[in-house]
Write a protein that holds these residues in place. Structure first.
Motif, mmCIF file in Angstrom:
data_model
loop_
_atom_site.group_PDB
_atom_site.id
_atom_site.type_symbol
_atom_site.label_atom_id
_atom_site.label_comp_id
_atom_site.label_asym_id
_atom_site.label_seq_id
_atom_site.Cartn_x
_atom_site.Cartn_y
_atom_site.Cartn_z
ATOM 1 N N GLU A 264 2.653 -9.025 -8.430
ATOM 2 C CA GLU A 264 2.010 -7.953 -7.671
ATOM 3 C C GLU A 264 1.257 -7.001 -8.587
ATOM 4 O O GLU A 264 0.184 -6.485 -8.232
ATOM 5 C CB GLU A 264 3.049 -7.194 -6.837
ATOM 6 C CG GLU A 264 2.455 -6.106 -5.957
ATOM 7 C CD GLU A 264 1.489 -6.644 -4.921
ATOM 8 O OE1 GLU A 264 0.612 -5.881 -4.491
ATOM 9 O OE2 GLU A 264 1.590 -7.831 -4.561
ATOM 10 N N VAL A 265 1.773 -6.775 -9.778
ATOM 11 C CA VAL A 265 1.071 -5.945 -10.764
ATOM 12 C C VAL A 265 -0.283 -6.572 -11.094
ATOM 13 O O VAL A 265 -1.316 -5.885 -11.147
ATOM 14 C CB VAL A 265 1.913 -5.763 -12.034
ATOM 15 C CG1 VAL A 265 1.066 -5.176 -13.171
ATOM 16 C CG2 VAL A 265 3.108 -4.850 -11.760
ATOM 17 N N LEU A 266 -0.297 -7.875 -11.298
ATOM 18 C CA LEU A 266 -1.545 -8.554 -11.620
ATOM 19 C C LEU A 266 -2.549 -8.468 -10.468
ATOM 20 O O LEU A 266 -3.760 -8.290 -10.687
ATOM 21 C CB LEU A 266 -1.279 -10.016 -11.972
ATOM 22 C CG LEU A 266 -0.463 -10.256 -13.251
ATOM 23 C CD1 LEU A 266 -0.185 -11.745 -13.428
ATOM 24 C CD2 LEU A 266 -1.192 -9.702 -14.477
ATOM 25 N N VAL A 267 -2.051 -8.585 -9.235
ATOM 26 C CA VAL A 267 -2.939 -8.472 -8.071
ATOM 27 C C VAL A 267 -3.550 -7.078 -8.003
ATOM 28 O O VAL A 267 -4.754 -6.909 -7.786
ATOM 29 C CB VAL A 267 -2.164 -8.790 -6.770
ATOM 30 C CG1 VAL A 267 -3.009 -8.460 -5.551
ATOM 31 C CG2 VAL A 267 -1.758 -10.256 -6.741
ATOM 32 N N ARG A 268 -2.708 -6.056 -8.227
ATOM 33 C CA ARG A 268 -3.217 -4.676 -8.169
ATOM 34 C C ARG A 268 -4.218 -4.409 -9.291
ATOM 35 O O ARG A 268 -5.233 -3.739 -9.078
ATOM 36 C CB ARG A 268 -2.069 -3.681 -8.273
ATOM 37 C CG ARG A 268 -1.263 -3.491 -7.009
ATOM 38 C CD ARG A 268 -0.572 -2.154 -7.092
ATOM 39 N NE ARG A 268 0.415 -1.981 -6.055
ATOM 40 C CZ ARG A 268 1.085 -0.849 -5.856
ATOM 41 N NH1 ARG A 268 0.880 0.180 -6.658
ATOM 42 N NH2 ARG A 268 1.965 -0.737 -4.887
ATOM 43 N N VAL A 269 -3.928 -4.896 -10.466
ATOM 44 C CA VAL A 269 -4.855 -4.690 -11.581
ATOM 45 C C VAL A 269 -6.182 -5.386 -11.270
ATOM 46 O O VAL A 269 -7.262 -4.826 -11.505
ATOM 47 C CB VAL A 269 -4.255 -5.209 -12.902
ATOM 48 C CG1 VAL A 269 -5.319 -5.243 -13.998
ATOM 49 C CG2 VAL A 269 -3.086 -4.324 -13.331
ATOM 50 N N LEU B 291 6.011 0.171 -5.729
ATOM 51 C CA LEU B 291 6.247 -1.259 -5.899
ATOM 52 C C LEU B 291 7.649 -1.525 -6.434
ATOM 53 O O LEU B 291 8.346 -2.440 -5.963
ATOM 54 C CB LEU B 291 5.197 -1.846 -6.847
ATOM 55 C CG LEU B 291 5.255 -3.344 -7.124
ATOM 56 C CD1 LEU B 291 5.184 -4.141 -5.829
ATOM 57 C CD2 LEU B 291 4.097 -3.742 -8.058
ATOM 58 N N ALA B 292 8.070 -0.720 -7.381
ATOM 59 C CA ALA B 292 9.422 -0.843 -7.946
ATOM 60 C C ALA B 292 9.778 0.486 -8.607
ATOM 61 O O ALA B 292 9.022 0.969 -9.459
ATOM 62 C CB ALA B 292 9.484 -1.977 -8.959
ATOM 63 N N HIS C 154 0.837 -1.185 0.000
ATOM 64 C CA HIS C 154 0.000 0.000 0.000
ATOM 65 C C HIS C 154 0.881 1.247 0.000
ATOM 66 O O HIS C 154 1.878 1.313 0.708
ATOM 67 C CB HIS C 154 -0.890 0.018 1.247
ATOM 68 C CG HIS C 154 -2.065 -0.887 1.111
ATOM 69 N ND1 HIS C 154 -3.133 -0.868 1.974
ATOM 70 C CD2 HIS C 154 -2.367 -1.840 0.196
ATOM 71 C CE1 HIS C 154 -4.024 -1.761 1.612
ATOM 72 N NE2 HIS C 154 -3.571 -2.368 0.548
ATOM 73 N N THR C 155 0.469 2.234 -0.752
ATOM 74 C CA THR C 155 1.227 3.476 -0.767
ATOM 75 C C THR C 155 0.959 4.253 0.513
ATOM 76 O O THR C 155 -0.019 4.011 1.222
ATOM 77 C CB THR C 155 0.811 4.323 -1.974
ATOM 78 O OG1 THR C 155 -0.553 4.737 -1.790
ATOM 79 C CG2 THR C 155 0.945 3.548 -3.270
#
Length: 525
Positions: free
Chosen positions: A423-428, A481-482, A16-17
């Motif tokens: 993690e990108v897929l989870v966020r999307v 995230l990166a 989380h940001t």
């Protein structure tokens, strides 16, 4: 099956940001003031707009809950607010918020004209959901509190205390909930006292000693420093009434509080009626209390006062009066009704537990393990259910099918690694959940490709939802995230008959191809 129906755990991004966390905590802080003059609806409106832009489902759920609490006593607005929270909870697959909404809807202030059995079934389902809930969920304590309130409205003391204890276990480790913890333990003390008063309506009994000790312990362990100053005298009065009904074995009762002018002055009068040796003087205390008592708000205490007055009248007359026999008989009938109610609720809970276990086994086979949204099997099951439904209605409605592709996803994996790619897929997937309703479905079709099946034939409206989705993903803080990471999506959508799903997907695929040919990061129909 919605994306929420497929997802029976709380899933979310692992990173989380700072902005996201701050928005979530600001939303959570509004719970405490939602029913006070300090509540500002504009704060919630702003938070919801930001959450929609960024795909913060958890923030949206908290703001929905705050709005519900703020409207709780408005019979025109509250049902719609409750329905909105429950729908978003189910669509997002958040079982804690689903339980919270079901529990809150089962409280006396909310259930309205619904059949009691339907409301009780919702409460049973909430109880079962919380047994499987993730322990780290920030709203787990609130969900238990709503269930405790609903059980208290049914005079189901043990179940109310069970949920109260679970809430306390959640809040004692969270510094943001210390003030709410004080309120919770204050309420726990009052629950114990109310149960003791109900037991005493049947007359002196050996079990009063045990329940008196529990009530006394609860009152003595309210963290005084964590509750408003005006409540501290209340706790003193609670303990006075416990000591009067079930004197401590040490014989050392706490000095009687001066309750004059307090909300619980009638409690002091009731306590004095038990310790005053002169029956006539004790009845005078009761007469003052009975005149002032709110019978609807405090039925247990009011009925105990009536019973105590009948006892004292019998003492004065030297024999058991008909009035006292009636009071004892009615207390016994109420006890039997409560026992039957608890047994019926236990049966509902067992039934919901079996249904939940069967659903869990079925749903696990229809979930994508990484993102928690439906997989291809889940899509097939959803479509079969829709087809059966529309066949029964004798019509073939149109739906919107949306294809979502993560742009240059192979480059993300190659540059930043597969953990970041996951993690990108989870966020999307979480972002997709923000644009679906309970009757919609989110599917991971394979790799970096997702499908949204939207229960609408309004192509312009579906397009607007997709543009908002693409904008939110593009504007997310991927750097957290990166460093150097940015993510966009290409979206193609089409509207058509559910009976021609393959044709509908082909149309959406052609729209997606046009977006990619134009440079990606866009929406086409």
């Amino acid at each position: 099956m919605s994306s929420g129906a497929a997802t029976r755990t709380q899933r979310g991004s692992r990173a989380h940001t700072v902005e996201h966390h701050g928005a979530f905590e600001l939303a959570r802080s509004q719970i405490r003031i939602s029913q006070t003059p300090d509540y500002d609806p504009g704060v919630i409106t702003d938070l919801q707009a930001r959450a929609m832009d960024h795909g913060w489902v958890d923030v949206l759920l908290v703001t929905d809950y705050v709005r519900l609490l703020a409207s709780e006593n408005d019979p025109d607005e509250a049902p719609a607010r409750h329905a909105a929270l429950l729908e978003r909870a189910r669509a997002s697959g958040d079982i804690v918020f689903e339980a919270l909404a079901l529990g809150q809807g089962a409280t006396a202030v909310m259930w309205g004209d619904r059949a009691r059995l339907d409301v009780d079934r919702d409460l049973a389902r909430a109880t079962v959901l919380l047994r499987d809930a993730p322990q780290g969920h920030k709203m787990l304590g609130s969900a238990h509190v709503e269930c405790a309130t609903a059980y208290l409205d049914r005079d189901m003391w043990d179940l109310a205390l069970e949920h109260t204890s679970e809430a306390a276990a959640q809040w004692e480790t969270d510094e943001h909930d210390l003030e709410r913890m004080g309120t919770l333990l204050y309420n726990r003390a009052e629950i114990h006292l109310r149960r003791l008063c109900v037991l005493r309506q049947s007359g002196p009994a050996a079990e009063l000693v045990e329940f008196g000790d529990r009530a006394r312990f609860a009152a003595q362990h309210v963290p005084i420093e964590q509750i408003p100053e005006s409540w501290r005298i209340d706790v003193h009065i609670f303990e006075n009434l416990v000591d009067a009904i079930a004197p401590p074995e040490t014989g050392l009762s706490r000095e009687m509080a001066d309750g004059e002018g307090t909300d619980f002055a009638t409690y002091v009068a009731l306590a004095r009626s038990f310790v005053e040796p002169d029956a006539g003087e004790a009845r005078r205390f009761l007469a003052e209390a009975l005149d002032a008592w709110d019978r609807v708000r405090y039925p247990e205490l009011y009925l105990l006062a009536l019973t105590r007055d009948a006892e004292l009248e019998s003492v004065q007359l030297g024999f058991e009066t008909a009035g006292l026999r009636v009071a004892r008989e009615l207390a016994l009938r109420r006890h039997e009704a409560r026992v039957a109610g608890v047994e019926a609720m236990a049966s509902l809970i067992r039934e919901e537990q079996m249904l939940s276990e069967h659903a869990r086994l079925r749903v696990e086979a229809e979930l994508d393990a990484l993102t928690g949204v439906a997989n291809r099997r889940g899509l097939a099951g959803h479509v079969d259910a829709l087809t059966d439904r529309v066949r029964g209605l004798g019509r073939d409605p149109e739906m919107a099918l949306v294809l979502v592709d993560v742009d240059h996803f192979k480059g993300v994996n190659d540059t930043f690694g597969h953990d970041v790619g996951d993690e990108v897929l989870v966020r999307v997937a979480n972002a997709l959940r923000t644009v679906v309703r309970e009757t919609d479905l989110v599917v991971r079709w394979g790799g970096d490709e997702f499908i949204l099946l939207l229960d609408t034939d309004d192509l312009p409206a579906a397009t607007r939802r997709c543009r908002s989705l693409a904008r939110g993903i593009r504007g997310d803080h991927w750097d957290d995230l990166a460093p150097g990471l940015s993510v966009t999506v290409s979206i193609g959508l089409a509207v058509g008959k559910i009976s021609a799903l393959d044709d509908l997907r082909d149309a959406a695929d052609r729209a997606l191809y046009r977006v990619k040919a134009a440079g990606r990061d866009g929406v086409a129909t």
